[in-house]
Design a protein around this motif. Sequence first.
Motif, mmCIF file in Angstrom:
data_model
loop_
_atom_site.group_PDB
_atom_site.id
_atom_site.type_symbol
_atom_site.label_atom_id
_atom_site.label_comp_id
_atom_site.label_asym_id
_atom_site.label_seq_id
_atom_site.Cartn_x
_atom_site.Cartn_y
_atom_site.Cartn_z
ATOM 1 N N VAL A 157 -8.493 -13.530 4.866
ATOM 2 C CA VAL A 157 -9.920 -13.266 4.630
ATOM 3 C C VAL A 157 -10.668 -14.556 4.324
ATOM 4 N N PRO B 201 -7.191 -2.660 2.806
ATOM 5 C CA PRO B 201 -7.901 -3.440 1.791
ATOM 6 C C PRO B 201 -8.381 -4.806 2.265
ATOM 7 N N ASN B 202 -7.542 -5.537 3.041
ATOM 8 C CA ASN B 202 -7.971 -6.869 3.484
ATOM 9 C C ASN B 202 -9.068 -6.794 4.543
ATOM 10 N N THR C 110 -3.662 -7.495 11.323
ATOM 11 C CA THR C 110 -3.005 -6.871 10.174
ATOM 12 C C THR C 110 -2.699 -5.416 10.493
ATOM 13 N N SER D 189 -2.023 -13.314 3.457
ATOM 14 C CA SER D 189 -2.799 -13.239 2.222
ATOM 15 C C SER D 189 -3.984 -14.207 2.224
ATOM 16 N N ASN D 190 -3.931 -15.208 3.094
ATOM 17 C CA ASN D 190 -5.018 -16.189 3.197
ATOM 18 C C ASN D 190 -6.042 -15.833 4.265
ATOM 19 N N GLU E 128 -12.290 -6.080 2.630
ATOM 20 C CA GLU E 128 -12.768 -7.329 2.021
ATOM 21 C C GLU E 128 -13.429 -8.235 3.055
ATOM 22 N N ALA E 129 -12.798 -8.354 4.228
ATOM 23 C CA ALA E 129 -13.351 -9.211 5.284
ATOM 24 C C ALA E 129 -14.709 -8.700 5.746
ATOM 25 N N SER F 178 0.829 -1.203 0.000
ATOM 26 C CA SER F 178 0.000 0.000 0.000
ATOM 27 C C SER F 178 0.866 1.257 0.000
#
Length: 317
Positions: free
Chosen positions: A178, A198-199, A191, A175-176, A202-203, A36
């Motif tokens: 979510v 961003p993650n 995180t 990266s896994n 998404e979650a 980011s």
Amino acid sequence: MTLNMMIAAAAALAVSASAAMAETRATYKSAKTGSSYYQMGVQIAEAMKTGTNGDISVTVEESQGSVQNVMEVRARGGDYVFTTPPALIGLAQEGKAMFEGKGDASFADIRALFPIPSLTMHFVASADSGIETFADMEGKTVLLGSGSFGATEGEKYLGLFGLEGKVTIADSELSNAVAALKNGQIDAFVTAGSYPAPNVIEAAASSEVKILSLSDEQIAMTKRTRLVIPAGTYAGQNSDIVTTSLPVAAYSTVKMDDDTAYLLTKTYWEMKEKMSGDAAWWAGVSTEMLGNITTRIHPGAIRYYQEVGVPLTDAQM
């Protein structure tokens, strides 16, 4: 070629040469490609080009981290702009911690320009896990990832809050996170990134989650900077989240002339609203974050802050 054509051609060359001389070039070194913070560097480069009508051209360079960014001050010139947590500047100038035995006189010449989005801690739990507080993590499976600030900081917090050995640490990459949270393979993940992350977006969009807040006592234990993520930042987030952060700022050195530092700083703040429309993490940046900068600010940047009435400390002058 006629005389008039020769005169026109000479005039065009003169204008071209003048434009080339007027262009100021800078190198912006921040983070690894794909992160980011690298993306922020690209956005800043675009904002500088737009905001100055091309008078400033910024080249974004990949970096392996904040310590490397500081160390490169030794060999860089007046066009060098880099990002790092403010605390590292003090350590470099004092030759402490990771800079022990690596001190250099050029570190004393480092000057701040402006703050950028902070590294913000997020503790994200699935609604089904029943986790409402840190104490509720006992007996649960948590994904920390590895090798990142968030992983190191998350592990530290588990120890500080009495959860060491009481939580199962998932053996998986961040990266896994979510997908693992959604599928019930983990109960929570940790995180760190500029918010909105961003993650985490998404979650929160794919399932119901709970993002934990820290108490004032817990924040004091971490010795990090308090930060509030406003309500509505993430889907289903109906109240503010109080968490911790690691401030980050952009720096140069006294090798950069005052006019360039002034223009970089002025353009950054004038373009921040537009950047916020392109990426929400810029909305969390304010001049109040200058308070996280504990070392001196570049004279050119000081000129801008004085023009707009932003108070600075004696230590920053």
